[in-house]
Design a protein around this motif. Structure first.
Motif, mmCIF file in Angstrom:
data_model
loop_
_atom_site.group_PDB
_atom_site.id
_atom_site.type_symbol
_atom_site.label_atom_id
_atom_site.label_comp_id
_atom_site.label_asym_id
_atom_site.label_seq_id
_atom_site.Cartn_x
_atom_site.Cartn_y
_atom_site.Cartn_z
ATOM 1 N N ALA A 63 0.942 -1.298 -0.071
ATOM 2 C CA ALA A 63 0.044 -0.030 0.024
ATOM 3 C C ALA A 63 0.958 1.408 0.095
ATOM 4 C CB ALA A 63 -1.106 -0.038 1.098
ATOM 5 N N LEU A 64 0.675 2.022 -1.110
ATOM 6 C CA LEU A 64 1.580 3.320 -1.263
ATOM 7 C C LEU A 64 0.484 4.446 -1.662
ATOM 8 C CD1 LEU A 64 4.377 4.774 -1.540
ATOM 9 C CD2 LEU A 64 4.260 4.209 -3.913
ATOM 10 N N GLY A 65 0.716 5.534 -0.773
ATOM 11 C CA GLY A 65 -0.033 6.587 -0.941
ATOM 12 C C GLY A 65 -0.138 7.557 0.112
ATOM 13 N N LEU A 66 -1.482 8.456 -0.188
ATOM 14 C CA LEU A 66 -1.478 9.704 0.716
ATOM 15 C C LEU A 66 -2.903 9.883 1.130
ATOM 16 C CD1 LEU A 66 -2.259 12.494 -0.919
ATOM 17 C CD2 LEU A 66 -0.349 12.023 -1.928
ATOM 18 N N LYS A 67 -3.381 10.558 2.029
ATOM 19 C CA LYS A 67 -4.574 11.205 2.252
ATOM 20 C C LYS A 67 -4.262 12.466 2.625
ATOM 21 C CE LYS A 67 -6.727 11.179 6.599
ATOM 22 N NZ LYS A 67 -7.539 10.774 7.508
ATOM 23 N N SER A 68 -5.121 13.229 1.793
ATOM 24 C CA SER A 68 -4.929 14.749 1.770
ATOM 25 C C SER A 68 -6.508 15.175 2.356
ATOM 26 C CB SER A 68 -4.738 15.212 0.414
ATOM 27 O OG SER A 68 -4.841 16.528 0.387
ATOM 28 N N GLY A 69 -6.608 16.084 3.196
ATOM 29 C CA GLY A 69 -7.738 16.625 3.949
ATOM 30 C C GLY A 69 -7.291 17.437 5.199
ATOM 31 N N GLY A 70 -8.424 17.487 6.056
ATOM 32 C CA GLY A 70 -8.229 18.121 7.180
ATOM 33 C C GLY A 70 -9.630 18.231 7.950
ATOM 34 N N TYR A 71 -9.547 19.500 8.631
ATOM 35 C CA TYR A 71 -10.670 19.832 9.553
ATOM 36 C C TYR A 71 -11.125 21.299 9.113
ATOM 37 C CZ TYR A 71 -13.300 20.038 13.894
ATOM 38 O OH TYR A 71 -14.194 20.153 15.238
ATOM 39 N N TRP A 72 -12.568 21.350 9.010
ATOM 40 C CA TRP A 72 -13.393 22.644 8.698
ATOM 41 C C TRP A 72 -14.254 22.762 9.769
ATOM 42 C CZ3 TRP A 72 -10.146 20.771 5.129
ATOM 43 C CH2 TRP A 72 -9.855 21.654 3.886
ATOM 44 N N PRO A 73 -13.989 23.539 10.904
ATOM 45 C CA PRO A 73 -15.060 23.485 12.076
ATOM 46 C C PRO A 73 -16.501 23.999 11.857
ATOM 47 C CG PRO A 73 -13.390 25.095 12.265
ATOM 48 C CD PRO A 73 -12.712 24.197 11.168
ATOM 49 N N GLY A 74 -16.488 24.875 10.731
ATOM 50 C CA GLY A 74 -17.794 25.314 10.369
ATOM 51 C C GLY A 74 -18.720 24.353 9.400
ATOM 52 N N ASN A 75 -18.049 23.118 9.176
ATOM 53 C CA ASN A 75 -18.957 22.280 8.030
ATOM 54 C C ASN A 75 -20.252 21.748 8.621
ATOM 55 O OD1 ASN A 75 -17.038 22.640 5.880
ATOM 56 N ND2 ASN A 75 -16.229 20.664 6.008
ATOM 57 N N GLU A 76 -20.324 21.406 9.942
ATOM 58 C CA GLU A 76 -21.399 20.846 10.415
ATOM 59 C C GLU A 76 -22.687 21.846 10.068
ATOM 60 O OE1 GLU A 76 -22.817 17.776 14.234
ATOM 61 O OE2 GLU A 76 -20.941 18.954 14.365
ATOM 62 N N ALA A 77 -22.536 23.143 10.316
ATOM 63 C CA ALA A 77 -23.515 23.875 10.208
ATOM 64 C C ALA A 77 -24.109 24.104 8.820
ATOM 65 C CB ALA A 77 -23.272 25.422 10.933
ATOM 66 N N LYS A 78 -23.308 23.581 7.676
ATOM 67 C CA LYS A 78 -23.676 23.546 6.343
ATOM 68 C C LYS A 78 -23.946 22.017 6.165
ATOM 69 C CE LYS A 78 -19.641 26.602 5.552
ATOM 70 N NZ LYS A 78 -18.379 26.922 5.017
ATOM 71 N N GLY A 79 -24.348 21.313 6.842
ATOM 72 C CA GLY A 79 -24.702 19.941 6.742
ATOM 73 C C GLY A 79 -23.763 19.101 6.296
#
Length: 321
Positions: A63-79
């Motif tokens: 298994a070779l690869g990456l995960k790209s992403g993170g945390y957007w604290p306002g997302n829950e209010a946007k569904g």
């Protein structure tokens, strides 16, 4: 190249498959068969978001690869879920892109699986009360995975925002367990196993609140500056982690090490316990702590498994890339 959309993940990956993948990758890391590359995780200066990359290579599973992403604290209010991520897998023999996989549900499942693996290998066999600190999106995943490892009879919970505790209460009801909202002091006094799953930058639990024999899985600290428990509690416990380098740089251990209360050499790998090269818990009175920093290899392991399942079930999308 294969694409596995986020919407297909729930019908493909179950907790048992995820647990096996995570337990296996922890063991591979400890054996030296798999390794993570340095983490990039930064505040982007927009939407209060944290964004980054986690990557690695498993020489045994390829298994070779990456995960790209993170945390957007306002997302829950946007569904939307606050955690947003995508996994990219590469062919280890050629370097060609192999798969693009939705990473949101997989992140929640693999994080819950990691704490569940720690409970299986480190918690007392007679643990009866599960304590939950945090009631965000991932808390339900954590509780469902945890109760499969011990015969829990009750769940107690605390959250910064008490109005969110319904998520814990409803999940406990779904699992057939009574739930009680408690103070932090009472949570520590009752709990045999505690899972912390918050985005806190200030310690929530201290050593004085924890009774002997407790196992604590700290699952929220994955960034420099974050902190869920006091450095005194980390220093009191026998500490295990997914990867020592991450634990002392972006994990819960960063503060105890910086304060001179914990030495890097005193932090053990959970994979060593799985492999039998570390005894793990040594007594019923010992406080054990798992610093779950979330390594890239976890994401690659579950993504690789879900790609295989998606291809087998005919739901993966193949594109010429």
């Amino acid at each position: 190249m294969w694409i596995v959309p986020e919407a297909k993940i729930a019908d493909l990956m179950d907790r048992a498959t995820c647990f096996t993948a995570i337990e296996g990758v922890f063991a591979a890391m400890s054996r030296g068969d798999a390794y993570n590359f340095p983490v990039i995780r930064e505040s982007i200066g927009h939407a209060d978001a944290l964004y980054g990359f986690k990557s690695g290579f498993d020489r045994q599973g390829l298994a070779l690869g990456l995960k790209s992403g993170g945390y957007w604290p306002g997302n829950e209010a946007k569904g939307l879920t606050n955690h947003q991520s995508t996994v990219v897998l590469f062919d280890a023999d050629t370097g060609k892109v192999k798969a693009l996989v939705g990473g949101n549900l997989l992140t929640a499942l693999r994080t819950a699986a990691a704490s569940s693996v720690s409970i299986r290998h480190l918690a007392r066999e007679d643990a009866k009360v599960l304590g939950m600190v945090g009631a965000g999106h991932q808390s339900a995943f954590q509780m469902r995975a945890a109760v499969e490892q011990r015969q829990f009879e009750k769940v107690v919970g605390w959250n910064f925002h008490p109005e969110m505790l319904d998520r814990l209460a409803n999940t406990a009801q779904e699992l057939g367990l009574p739930f009680e909202a408690v103070s932090l002091d009472e949570l520590g006094a009752q709990s045999d196993v505690i899972i912390t799953i918050t985005s806190s930058f200030d310690p929530i639990l201290s050593a004085a609140q924890i009774k002997p024999g407790t196992h604590i899985a700290c699952m929220g600290t994955d960034t420099k500056g974050k902190q869920e428990v006091g450095a005194d509690l980390v220093a009191r416990a026998t500490v295990f982690t997914d990867e020592v380098a991450q634990a002392i740089s972006i994990g819960e251990c960063q503060h105890a090490v910086a304060d001179g209360l914990l030495d890097k050499a005193d932090i053990a790998e959970l994979g060593a316990v799985i492999n039998g090269t570390h005894t793990g818990r040594s007594s019923a009175e010992e406080v054990t702590l798992f610093d779950g920093t979330g390594v890239g290899l976890q994401d690659l392991a579950v993504a690789a498994a879900v790609v295989d399942l998606a291809i087998a079930k005919g739901v993966a999308i193949e594109v010429d890339f």
